[in-house]
Design a protein around this motif. Sequence first.
Motif, short mmCIF file in Angstrom:
data_model
loop_
_atom_site.label_atom_id
_atom_site.label_comp_id
_atom_site.label_asym_id
_atom_site.label_seq_id
_atom_site.Cartn_x
_atom_site.Cartn_y
_atom_site.Cartn_z
N GLU A 87 0.85 -1.18 0.00
CA GLU A 87 0.00 0.00 0.00
C GLU A 87 0.89 1.24 0.00
OE1 GLU A 87 -2.98 2.07 3.07
OE2 GLU A 87 -3.61 0.04 2.49
N ALA A 88 0.73 2.06 -1.03
CA ALA A 88 1.54 3.26 -1.17
C ALA A 88 0.88 4.47 -0.53
CB ALA A 88 1.82 3.54 -2.65
N VAL A 89 -0.44 4.54 -0.63
CA VAL A 89 -1.18 5.67 -0.06
C VAL A 89 -2.63 5.24 0.16
CG1 VAL A 89 -1.80 6.71 -2.28
CG2 VAL A 89 -1.61 8.16 -0.27
N ARG A 90 -3.22 5.81 1.20
CA ARG A 90 -4.63 5.57 1.51
C ARG A 90 -5.34 6.91 1.51
NH1 ARG A 90 -6.34 1.69 6.44
NH2 ARG A 90 -5.30 0.22 5.05
N LEU A 91 -6.47 6.96 0.82
CA LEU A 91 -7.24 8.20 0.66
C LEU A 91 -8.65 8.00 1.21
CD1 LEU A 91 -6.23 8.80 -3.07
CD2 LEU A 91 -5.20 9.88 -1.06
N THR A 96 -11.97 13.96 -5.64
CA THR A 96 -12.28 14.37 -7.02
C THR A 96 -11.40 13.57 -7.98
OG1 THR A 96 -10.60 16.09 -7.08
CG2 THR A 96 -12.80 16.72 -6.23
N PRO A 97 -11.75 13.54 -9.26
CA PRO A 97 -10.88 12.87 -10.22
C PRO A 97 -9.45 13.44 -10.20
CG PRO A 97 -13.01 13.32 -11.22
CD PRO A 97 -13.00 14.01 -9.88
N ALA A 98 -9.32 14.75 -10.06
CA ALA A 98 -8.00 15.38 -10.03
C ALA A 98 -7.20 14.93 -8.80
CB ALA A 98 -8.13 16.90 -10.05
N GLN A 99 -7.85 14.80 -7.66
CA GLN A 99 -7.17 14.35 -6.44
C GLN A 99 -6.70 12.90 -6.58
OE1 GLN A 99 -10.41 15.36 -3.78
NE2 GLN A 99 -9.14 16.93 -2.79
N ILE A 100 -7.52 12.08 -7.21
CA ILE A 100 -7.14 10.68 -7.43
C ILE A 100 -5.94 10.63 -8.37
CG2 ILE A 100 -7.89 8.45 -8.33
CD1 ILE A 100 -10.80 9.36 -7.60
#
Length: 113
Positions: A87-91, A96-100
């Motif tokens: 796991e590199a990052v958890r959100l 938003t699409p831009a944040q993803i």
Amino acid sequence: MQTLHASTPDDVRAAIAAHPRLLVDYYKDDCPACRMLDLSLRQFAAGPAAAGLALLKVKLETVGEDVFRDLGLRQTPTLALHVDGREAVRLPGFRTPAQIAQAVEAHACDIPA
């Protein structure tokens, strides 16, 4: 972007092991933010950051609450980006699409698409 669905905890583990770039969407059916995130994921999938990335949909009602607790998930929706099985990052929460795209580019840009 290829979309997969997990029915069991073993499906989750197998997908993480099989895909060098995997975005996991942990969600519930009765979650309004989860439905909004699904729309963001569809828009993100059309962009360049999604190239070579697989999406695994993991529904709480299907795999069970124990899996979510074992992973330390505190809310739905939660996205987790896995690169080479880690796991590199958890959100957590709606993105938003831009944040993803920003998270994928920041954490998985060195993996060939």
